[in-house]
Design a protein around this motif. Structure first.
Motif, PDB file in Angstrom:
ATOM      1  N   ARG A 119      28.788   6.786  21.179  1.00 42.57           N
ATOM      2  CA  ARG A 119      27.454   6.601  20.597  1.00 42.57           C
ATOM      3  C   ARG A 119      26.474   7.654  21.100  1.00 42.57           C
ATOM      4  O   ARG A 119      25.263   7.479  21.033  1.00 42.57           O
ATOM      5  CB  ARG A 119      26.896   5.204  20.872  1.00 42.57           C
ATOM      6  CG  ARG A 119      27.750   4.068  20.360  1.00 42.57           C
ATOM      7  CD  ARG A 119      27.897   4.108  18.883  1.00 42.57           C
ATOM      8  NE  ARG A 119      26.864   3.312  18.231  1.00 42.57           N
ATOM      9  CZ  ARG A 119      26.909   2.992  16.966  1.00 42.57           C
ATOM     10  NH1 ARG A 119      27.900   3.376  16.217  1.00 42.57           N
ATOM     11  NH2 ARG A 119      25.959   2.295  16.421  1.00 42.57           N
ATOM     12  N   ASP A 179      18.669   5.208  15.575  1.00 40.37           N
ATOM     13  CA  ASP A 179      19.331   3.898  15.571  1.00 40.37           C
ATOM     14  C   ASP A 179      20.791   3.989  15.983  1.00 40.37           C
ATOM     15  O   ASP A 179      21.301   3.155  16.728  1.00 40.37           O
ATOM     16  CB  ASP A 179      19.235   3.239  14.194  1.00 40.37           C
ATOM     17  CG  ASP A 179      17.837   2.749  13.864  1.00 40.37           C
ATOM     18  OD1 ASP A 179      16.989   2.646  14.777  1.00 40.37           O
ATOM     19  OD2 ASP A 179      17.599   2.472  12.671  1.00 40.37           O
ATOM     20  N   ARG A 188      21.536   4.564  19.832  1.00 38.77           N
ATOM     21  CA  ARG A 188      21.123   3.549  20.809  1.00 38.77           C
ATOM     22  C   ARG A 188      22.348   2.827  21.329  1.00 38.77           C
ATOM     23  O   ARG A 188      23.257   2.508  20.543  1.00 38.77           O
ATOM     24  CB  ARG A 188      20.196   2.521  20.142  1.00 38.77           C
ATOM     25  CG  ARG A 188      18.796   3.002  20.038  1.00 38.77           C
ATOM     26  CD  ARG A 188      17.850   1.849  19.718  1.00 38.77           C
ATOM     27  NE  ARG A 188      16.564   2.415  19.401  1.00 38.77           N
ATOM     28  CZ  ARG A 188      16.127   2.643  18.160  1.00 38.77           C
ATOM     29  NH1 ARG A 188      16.857   2.313  17.122  1.00 38.77           N
ATOM     30  NH2 ARG A 188      14.957   3.203  17.961  1.00 38.77           N
ATOM     31  N   PRO A 189      22.382   2.553  22.609  1.00 34.05           N
ATOM     32  CA  PRO A 189      23.514   1.772  23.129  1.00 34.05           C
ATOM     33  C   PRO A 189      23.553   0.405  22.454  1.00 34.05           C
ATOM     34  O   PRO A 189      22.495  -0.171  22.175  1.00 34.05           O
ATOM     35  CB  PRO A 189      23.203   1.629  24.624  1.00 34.05           C
ATOM     36  CG  PRO A 189      22.186   2.664  24.918  1.00 34.05           C
ATOM     37  CD  PRO A 189      21.438   2.934  23.643  1.00 34.05           C
ATOM     38  N   PRO A 190      24.736  -0.098  22.151  1.00 36.08           N
ATOM     39  CA  PRO A 190      24.821  -1.420  21.516  1.00 36.08           C
ATOM     40  C   PRO A 190      24.243  -2.490  22.435  1.00 36.08           C
ATOM     41  O   PRO A 190      24.418  -2.432  23.649  1.00 36.08           O
ATOM     42  CB  PRO A 190      26.315  -1.638  21.299  1.00 36.08           C
ATOM     43  CG  PRO A 190      27.020  -0.513  21.935  1.00 36.08           C
ATOM     44  CD  PRO A 190      26.022   0.490  22.415  1.00 36.08           C
ATOM     45  N   SER A 191      23.523  -3.428  21.839  1.00 38.58           N
ATOM     46  CA  SER A 191      22.974  -4.533  22.643  1.00 38.58           C
ATOM     47  C   SER A 191      24.047  -5.600  22.785  1.00 38.58           C
ATOM     48  O   SER A 191      24.779  -5.901  21.860  1.00 38.58           O
ATOM     49  CB  SER A 191      21.717  -5.101  21.988  1.00 38.58           C
ATOM     50  OG  SER A 191      22.013  -5.496  20.670  1.00 38.58           O
ATOM     51  N   ASN A 192      24.123  -6.144  23.959  1.00 40.50           N
ATOM     52  CA  ASN A 192      25.158  -7.173  24.235  1.00 40.50           C
ATOM     53  C   ASN A 192      24.567  -8.541  24.224  1.00 40.50           C
ATOM     54  O   ASN A 192      23.541  -8.860  24.533  1.00 40.50           O
ATOM     55  CB  ASN A 192      25.837  -6.909  25.591  1.00 40.50           C
ATOM     56  CG  ASN A 192      26.652  -5.626  25.517  1.00 40.50           C
ATOM     57  OD1 ASN A 192      27.148  -5.271  24.471  1.00 40.50           O
ATOM     58  ND2 ASN A 192      26.766  -4.957  26.657  1.00 40.50           N
TER      59      ASN A 192
END
Length: 112
Positions: free
Chosen positions: A31, A105, A108-112
């Motif tokens: 990402r 978008d 951006r690091p994936p939200s957990n």
């Protein structure tokens, strides 16, 4: 757009299609980039260790953000086969707002 989401165009060159594929996959899977364009091979001429070298190389155009750039550089350094890879980041001065937002978008690091 905030400073962290400023879009950058990062340029690098690879010696062959296999290494271009590996680098492209690595930066996208991490990402660190939203998009990579692989251009047709080009002729490169450059100084290396005191001699002029000639090589066919595959250019990559990588879209990322200033915030994601450190991760992108790390992924490039880890997967790039050159001892001193070309990694040049150019700020994008203007662009379609929806496209620039998409780049931000997608990096951006994936939200957990």
């Amino acid at each position: 757009m905030s400073a962290g989401t400023e879009v950058l165009l990062v340029l690098t060159n690879l010696p062959d299609a296999d290494s271009a594929d590996r680098v492209t996959t690595a930066v996208l899977e991490s990402r660190a980039a939203a998009c990579v364009n692989r251009l047709p091979a080009c002729a490169s001429t450059y100084w290396w260790k005191g001699a002029i070298e000639h090589a066919a190389e595959i250019p990559l155009l990588i879209k990322t953000t200033r915030a994601a750039y450190p991760a992108l550089e790390a992924a490039l350094r880890k997967t790039h086969p050159y001892e001193v890879p070309e990694i040049i980041a150019v700020p994008v001065a203007a662009g379609l707002p929806a496209y620039l937002a998409w780049v931000a978008d997608e990096t951006r690091p994936p939200s957990n």
